[in-house]
Design an enzyme around this catalytic site. Sequence first.
Site, PDB file in Angstrom:
ATOM      1  N   ALA A 242       0.850  -1.199   0.000  1.00 62.51           N
ATOM      2  CA  ALA A 242       0.000   0.000   0.000  1.00 62.51           C
ATOM      3  C   ALA A 242       0.882   1.244   0.000  1.00 62.51           C
ATOM      4  O   ALA A 242       1.753   1.395   0.853  1.00 62.51           O
ATOM      5  CB  ALA A 242      -0.916  -0.017   1.211  1.00 62.51           C
TER       6      ALA A 242
ATOM      7  N   GLU B 257      -6.426  12.126  -2.452  1.00 61.31           N
ATOM      8  CA  GLU B 257      -6.526  11.100  -3.488  1.00 61.31           C
ATOM      9  C   GLU B 257      -7.911  11.212  -4.106  1.00 61.31           C
ATOM     10  O   GLU B 257      -8.753  11.990  -3.644  1.00 61.31           O
ATOM     11  CB  GLU B 257      -6.290   9.703  -2.892  1.00 61.31           C
ATOM     12  CG  GLU B 257      -4.827   9.466  -2.533  1.00 61.31           C
ATOM     13  CD  GLU B 257      -4.537   8.060  -2.052  1.00 61.31           C
ATOM     14  OE1 GLU B 257      -5.432   7.199  -2.099  1.00 61.31           O
ATOM     15  OE2 GLU B 257      -3.406   7.820  -1.610  1.00 61.31           O
TER      16      GLU B 257
ATOM     17  N   HIS C 250      -7.491  -0.229 -10.517  1.00 63.10           N
ATOM     18  CA  HIS C 250      -6.752   1.006 -10.221  1.00 63.10           C
ATOM     19  C   HIS C 250      -6.412   1.680 -11.539  1.00 63.10           C
ATOM     20  O   HIS C 250      -5.942   1.036 -12.465  1.00 63.10           O
ATOM     21  CB  HIS C 250      -5.476   0.691  -9.435  1.00 63.10           C
ATOM     22  CG  HIS C 250      -4.892   1.903  -8.770  1.00 63.10           C
ATOM     23  ND1 HIS C 250      -4.261   2.895  -9.487  1.00 63.10           N
ATOM     24  CD2 HIS C 250      -4.864   2.297  -7.471  1.00 63.10           C
ATOM     25  CE1 HIS C 250      -3.860   3.845  -8.648  1.00 63.10           C
ATOM     26  NE2 HIS C 250      -4.214   3.503  -7.419  1.00 63.10           N
TER      27      HIS C 250
ATOM     28  N   ARG D  27     -12.290   6.720  -8.299  1.00 64.80           N
ATOM     29  CA  ARG D  27     -11.442   5.819  -9.067  1.00 64.80           C
ATOM     30  C   ARG D  27     -12.141   5.221 -10.297  1.00 64.80           C
ATOM     31  O   ARG D  27     -11.540   5.092 -11.354  1.00 64.80           O
ATOM     32  CB  ARG D  27     -11.003   4.699  -8.126  1.00 64.80           C
ATOM     33  CG  ARG D  27      -9.760   4.042  -8.528  1.00 64.80           C
ATOM     34  CD  ARG D  27      -9.216   3.237  -7.391  1.00 64.80           C
ATOM     35  NE  ARG D  27      -8.360   4.041  -6.542  1.00 64.80           N
ATOM     36  CZ  ARG D  27      -7.715   3.563  -5.496  1.00 64.80           C
ATOM     37  NH1 ARG D  27      -7.832   2.303  -5.163  1.00 64.80           N
ATOM     38  NH2 ARG D  27      -6.940   4.338  -4.772  1.00 64.80           N
TER      39      ARG D  27
ATOM     40  N   HIS E 174      -7.314  -4.273  -8.793  1.00 63.54           N
ATOM     41  CA  HIS E 174      -6.646  -3.718  -7.610  1.00 63.54           C
ATOM     42  C   HIS E 174      -7.286  -4.163  -6.298  1.00 63.54           C
ATOM     43  O   HIS E 174      -6.600  -4.592  -5.390  1.00 63.54           O
ATOM     44  CB  HIS E 174      -6.679  -2.200  -7.723  1.00 63.54           C
ATOM     45  CG  HIS E 174      -6.013  -1.470  -6.593  1.00 63.54           C
ATOM     46  ND1 HIS E 174      -4.695  -1.693  -6.257  1.00 63.54           N
ATOM     47  CD2 HIS E 174      -6.464  -0.524  -5.732  1.00 63.54           C
ATOM     48  CE1 HIS E 174      -4.367  -0.909  -5.239  1.00 63.54           C
ATOM     49  NE2 HIS E 174      -5.429  -0.202  -4.893  1.00 63.54           N
TER      50      HIS E 174
ATOM     51  N   GLU F 180      -9.679  -6.925   3.355  1.00 66.91           N
ATOM     52  CA  GLU F 180     -10.205  -7.003   1.982  1.00 66.91           C
ATOM     53  C   GLU F 180     -11.076  -8.228   1.750  1.00 66.91           C
ATOM     54  O   GLU F 180     -11.991  -8.209   0.914  1.00 66.91           O
ATOM     55  CB  GLU F 180      -9.048  -6.974   0.973  1.00 66.91           C
ATOM     56  CG  GLU F 180      -9.546  -6.817  -0.458  1.00 66.91           C
ATOM     57  CD  GLU F 180      -8.446  -6.596  -1.475  1.00 66.91           C
ATOM     58  OE1 GLU F 180      -7.305  -6.294  -1.071  1.00 66.91           O
ATOM     59  OE2 GLU F 180      -8.741  -6.734  -2.677  1.00 66.91           O
TER      60      GLU F 180
ATOM     61  N   ARG G  67     -14.737   1.350  -3.838  1.00 65.47           N
ATOM     62  CA  ARG G  67     -14.071   1.804  -2.608  1.00 65.47           C
ATOM     63  C   ARG G  67     -13.431   3.174  -2.806  1.00 65.47           C
ATOM     64  O   ARG G  67     -12.771   3.428  -3.815  1.00 65.47           O
ATOM     65  CB  ARG G  67     -12.992   0.798  -2.235  1.00 65.47           C
ATOM     66  CG  ARG G  67     -12.173   1.165  -1.040  1.00 65.47           C
ATOM     67  CD  ARG G  67     -11.092   0.145  -0.838  1.00 65.47           C
ATOM     68  NE  ARG G  67     -10.222   0.115  -1.988  1.00 65.47           N
ATOM     69  CZ  ARG G  67      -9.008   0.648  -2.010  1.00 65.47           C
ATOM     70  NH1 ARG G  67      -8.526   1.219  -0.933  1.00 65.47           N
ATOM     71  NH2 ARG G  67      -8.267   0.590  -3.088  1.00 65.47           N
TER      72      ARG G  67
HETATM   73  C1  SIN Z   1      -2.913   4.235  -4.114  1.00 67.16           C
HETATM   74  O1  SIN Z   1      -1.957   4.617  -3.457  1.00 67.16           O
HETATM   75  O2  SIN Z   1      -3.283   4.764  -5.155  1.00 67.16           O
HETATM   76  C2  SIN Z   1      -3.672   3.052  -3.659  1.00 67.16           C
HETATM   77  C3  SIN Z   1      -4.386   3.408  -2.447  1.00 67.16           C
HETATM   78  C4  SIN Z   1      -5.639   2.611  -2.347  1.00 67.16           C
HETATM   79  O3  SIN Z   1      -5.856   1.691  -3.124  1.00 67.16           O
HETATM   80  O4  SIN Z   1      -6.440   2.953  -1.492  1.00 67.16           O
END
Ligand code: SIN
Length: 550
Positions: free
Chosen positions: A57, A124, A244, A293, A354, A378, A389
Amino acid sequence: MIPSVLHAPAPGWTADTDVVVIGSGIAGLVAALRCRPHGRVLLVTKALLDAGSTRWAQGGIAAALAPEDTPEEHLADTLTAGVGVCDEDAVRVLVTEGPDAVRDLIGLGAAFDRSGGDIALTREGGHHRRRIAHAGGDATGAEISRALLAALKDSGVEVIEHALVLDLLKDAAGRAAGVTLHVMGEGQPGGVGAVRARAVVLATGGLGQVFSATTNPEVSTGDGVALALRAGAEVTDLEFVQFHPTVLWLGEDAAGQQPLISEAVRGEGAHLVDHAGVRFMVGRHELAELAPRDVVTKGIMNRMHETGASHMLLDGRHLGAATWESRFPTIMAVCRHHGIDPVTEPIPIVPAAHHASGGVRTDLHGRTSVPGLYACGEVACTGVHGANRLASNSLLEGLVYAARIAEALPHDLTAPTPHVPESAEGGRGGLLEPGVRGEIQRIMTSCVGVLRGAEGLETAVRELEALGRAGAVSAGAGAEPGVAAWEATNLHTVASAIAAAARLREETRGSHWREDFPERADGTWRGHLVTRLAGNVLTTIYEPLEGNRS
Ligand code: SIN
């Protein structure tokens, strides 16, 4: 046909404990440490203690830690990302207990990056605030893992490494009474054994290895979900596999674990561009590159389709060498290892499997539908993630919900069962040849990947059924027992469940994207698909949402 028990030799050894925890990522380690005051704890892990997904991570752990942030805002962002099928109660638990859980982790020795004495927070995708705590720049999981493993040393938790869990043992009342497992390689005890326990906690992590390319490590073969199905537990939301958006593109045929380029790189200002330099996410969503995402993944796939390109680019040159070195040392080293210098050139990226937003269904204390069997991290579906998520919510979920299992345990633990657990040897056959692993990954990648449609999903279901028939239960049929065959069989079980759910859900929602049903259909599909295994057949039923679920 899906086996209801993995064919294995009769256990050659037994061990007794109160709680057996399977998995050593953040959820497993926290569960083991927190359960320890309530009795003996045995932690079983598939490889070395630090080999699971947590170590990989990068971005961080999300929590409302900034003075101007609130759990309510974190709740709102999580519900938005989950597109109408999060369990609001579960999210509320996560966001309200999260900040203290992170502070506890710091108390345990986890060193997060600081800025002027305060915890440094980044952004993020899908977060309207800076609320992601990180460590070592982009090595958050590794630092959390280090701190928890240090705490484990003197905790009295017993550990078995290199052990693949096989099946749940139940007592005569149908309650979890331990597991069978196979200890691989050297060491004592070796081979197949039985651990008898009063509670079993699944923290086995993800299932990304059902696809050809994934950010997940090799150990992520869905063992926990497959075990839970065989044990009769409910599994839910499996169709919501998150891809991802930004994984380092290593060529058309790249397979296995792929290097992740954290969303935090976009959080610090990097842009997604096509090969003409156009920022294609601008105008597609108010948050552009920092949209949730699923939106970014779809944006990238659409642009690849529109331009005929095999990948897109992440341009972070303007961040400068100093930012790259201090914030993203791991990513920079990986890119340079592959001949890309992110300080001077854009990084080629592509989406890859991912995170499983679904998993073994639990209540707010990690209880599954099988008494005595718990799940966290998970492998679990607590209801927090819904259809997609929110970035960096998973480490937090592991932390918060593992601790809640320990809270429930003193009330739930029954007296040791007087019954001798059933042997897992009962079901002969049903194991798939190890060679089908690649075939399962091919089917899932081409038919159940980012973009799905009825034809591909029907093909996937049909081809997976054919693979299952090859290992059908009949005297002498099926592969010889062994780690590769057990893993292939687990992958097949999980892939079959994902494909079936994805075929049923005729709408687009979150990370489930149907080209033939491009709209969200709240009238018919605002609910969960729940899968069970009975009589060697997977059954998936639709459960509409009610009450406060949003
Ligand atoms: C990331 O660092 O992009 C992954 C973090 C995540 O999947 O929550």
